[in-house]
Design a protein around this motif. Structure first.
Motif, mmCIF file in Angstrom:
data_model
loop_
_atom_site.group_PDB
_atom_site.id
_atom_site.type_symbol
_atom_site.label_atom_id
_atom_site.label_comp_id
_atom_site.label_asym_id
_atom_site.label_seq_id
_atom_site.Cartn_x
_atom_site.Cartn_y
_atom_site.Cartn_z
ATOM 1 N N LYS A 135 0.813 -1.049 0.072
ATOM 2 C CA LYS A 135 0.302 0.263 0.490
ATOM 3 C C LYS A 135 0.851 1.114 0.342
ATOM 4 O O LYS A 135 0.602 2.401 -0.679
ATOM 5 N N PHE A 143 0.429 2.831 -3.686
ATOM 6 C CA PHE A 143 -0.385 4.022 -3.648
ATOM 7 C C PHE A 143 0.071 5.560 -2.989
ATOM 8 O O PHE A 143 -0.093 6.695 -2.556
ATOM 9 N N ARG A 163 -7.853 2.123 -7.186
ATOM 10 C CA ARG A 163 -7.459 2.997 -6.750
ATOM 11 C C ARG A 163 -6.325 3.102 -7.264
ATOM 12 O O ARG A 163 -5.921 4.439 -7.687
#
Length: 213
Positions: free
Chosen positions: A103, A107, A150
């Motif tokens: 993540k 991200f 995402r």
């Protein structure tokens, strides 16, 4: 007659030397073969020895080897053979829904790195790839879909890969960074990220894609 034999021998040597040597492609490994039997419990020492064996097998069968035919699917649903795509120094990056550091890597850190590299025109040589490893139930599938949503907002393109294709590349951990040269030969293997040093990933990519040369 003797001169003719010598001439034919010389021609045959020239022919053999001009033929391309077969490429030494990545050889798939099974990490389970290198772990100790856990049915009776495993000591820290045994676990560390297993990890060392896996790392050794990974390097021996992946590093300096050539990319085999591997298929991924881009964000638009198009199937792509990576062999037919790569023509320059390239980074294949892999993440998984069950990886907490992924993540941070995918991200937060990687989008920043790619944005800062736009001026060097290297964005197209970085492939963010989402693994399908561990999709064992409906909840996992929902999380996987959320990951794709995402990534869709963060990258101009991203890719998904199924387990059979992923195994061809010996992706034994996530996040996983596989660097290739323009000949599609693996030049470096990196795993993990340092969340406390946002510049570390940038430096790693610049160095291994040889962007300063």
């Amino acid at each position: 007659m003797k001169n003719q034999i010598i001439s034919l021998f010389a021609v045959s040597l020239l022919f053999c030397s001009c033929q391309e040597k077969p490429k030494d492609y990545i050889k798939q490994i099974n990490p389970e073969n290198y772990y100790p039997d856990i049915s009776q419990g495993v000591t820290v020492k045994q676990s560390n020895e297993g990890i060392k064996k896996i790392d050794s097998a990974l390097n021996a069968n992946t590093l300096n080897k050539y990319l085999p035919k591997v298929w991924v699917t881009d964000k638009f649903g198009k199937k792509i053979n990576l062999q037919a795509e790569i023509e320059e120094n390239t980074l294949l990056t892999f993440n998984s829904i069950h990886c907490s550091f992924c993540k941070i890597a995918f991200f937060e850190l990687l989008p920043l790195v790619m944005d800062s590299l736009k001026s060097r025109k290297t964005v197209n040589s970085i492939y963010p790839i989402l693994s399908s490893r561990g999709l064992s139930n409906k909840k996992d599938s929902i999380i996987h879909s959320n990951y794709k949503f995402r990534m869709d907002t963060l990258y101009p393109n991203y890719y998904t890969i199924d387990l059979l294709e992923e195994n061809k590349l010996n992706i034994i951990a996530n996040p996983f960074f596989l660097y290739l040269n323009s000949e599609q030969q693996v030049t470096a293997i990196k795993t993990g990220v340092n969340p406390d040093d946002p510049m570390a990933l940038y430096k790693q990519i610049v160095e291994n894609l040889e962007l300063d040369k």
